[in-house]
Enzyme design. Structure first.
Site, short mmCIF file in Angstrom:
data_model
loop_
_atom_site.label_atom_id
_atom_site.label_comp_id
_atom_site.label_asym_id
_atom_site.label_seq_id
_atom_site.Cartn_x
_atom_site.Cartn_y
_atom_site.Cartn_z
N GLY A 114 0.82 -1.19 0.00
CA GLY A 114 0.00 0.00 0.00
C GLY A 114 0.86 1.25 0.00
O GLY A 114 2.01 1.22 0.45
N CYS A 115 0.32 2.36 -0.48
CA CYS A 115 1.11 3.58 -0.62
C CYS A 115 1.59 4.11 0.73
O CYS A 115 2.78 4.31 0.96
CB CYS A 115 0.35 4.62 -1.40
SG CYS A 115 -1.28 5.05 -0.75
#
Length: 310
Positions: A114-115
């Site tokens: 995930g970012c």
């Protein structure tokens, strides 16, 4: 020539992956006509025909897509949250260790990080691994991101006519402390307690700045700011992920500093008592499509940075 299929190519991440791969002469992109893009039987055929598949779908749809794959040789790179802590899936962050890089190279099922999680994990993982922080440390994390991280709907909200005046100022979200990235942030770093996590979206297109502050008094005996810097130098010294001294811009740290890039920069600031660890990168780059393409390159045995903007 390897055949690649992007399931969910109309979304922000899927479009960026497609743009990165379209110009390459070592890959063949498999596509479906628009009228068959959501047709289950047509998708299943492509999913099993491809050598590698990118899933750029909501979690439930990603799980359904995986269930359609019967070809044992198909490599799956899932950009959703669905499989990031699932057994049998490799977490796609090769820079964490030599062992992790080897897992990525040989994996058939890869969960793209995930970012927000990417920055937190890059900062915290080596400090836990090297014994700088105890596993039961109580941490906080602030993550400032551009609005493209919210996908097409949020992009339209920020760029559309007559937009809400509230969008002119940064907006904190995930305020119930249930953000979907927390699970992988805990699992991959090995910490015992989820951090107090403060994600903030602001009026710029792309870029990300993740900050984990530390009190020196909370560190294990013998460690301070200089030791933390040295650990980051040891762990992160590639063109894609590196430590940088004096990374600020005249006392400021812009979250858009690496916008348009696929690299991540780690830095340390503060003093002997209060330490600030910072990861800066593009939420669409190392935080999403860039990380996905890096993992594909490693699986294919080509230059890990092929097609990436460093």
């Amino acid at each position: 020539m390897k055949r690649i299929f992007i399931d969910g190519s109309a979304g922000t991440t899927g479009l960026r992956i497609r743009e990165r791969l379209a110009a390459r002469d070592d890959l063949e992109l498999l596509t479906l006509p628009e009228e068959l893009r959501k047709d289950a039987s047509a998708r299943k055929e492509m999913l099993n025909l491809a050598d590698a598949v990118f899933l750029c779908l909501p979690d439930d749809a990603a799980r359904e897509a995986v269930a359609m794959i019967e070809n044992p040789d198909t490599v799956v790179l899932d950009t959703s949250t669905a499989h990031r802590t699932s057994a049998g899936w490799c977490y796609g962050f090769p820079e964490l260790s030599f062992e992790q890089a080897e897992k990525v190279r040989t994996a058939k099922r890869i969960a793209v990080p995930g970012c927000h999680a990417s920055g937190f994990i890059a900062l915290v993982y080596p400090l836990i691994k090297e014994g700088v922080l105890p596993a039961d440390a109580l941490l906080t994390c602030t993550s400032l991101t551009g609005y493209s991280g919210g996908g097409k709907k949020m992009i339209a909200e920020y760029e559309g006519e007559g937009r809400d005046a509230l969008l002119d100022a940064p907006r904190q979200y995930g305020i119930a402390q249930g953000h979907k990235h927390l699970k992988e942030m805990v699992a991959i770093t090995g910490i015992e307690n989820a951090p107090v996590f403060l994600p903030i979206v602001a009026d710029f297109y792309s870029g990300m700045e993740v900050t984990v502050p530390l009190f020196a008094s909370a560190l294990c005996t013998g460690y301070g700011m200089e030791e933390i810097k040295e650990i980051y130098r040891k762990y992160y010294n590639t063109p894609l992920l590196s430590y940088c001294d004096e990374a600020d811009e005249s006392g400021f740290l812009s979250a858009a500093a690496l916008s348009g890039k696929d690299s991540m920069q780690i830095s340390v600031h503060g003093n002997g008592d209060r330490i600030i660890t910072v990861a800066r990168y593009d939420n669409l780059g190392k935080g999403a499509s860039g990380a996905a393409v890096e993992c594909l390159n490693m699986v294919l045995g080509v230059d890990a940075y092929k097609g990436l903007e460093l």
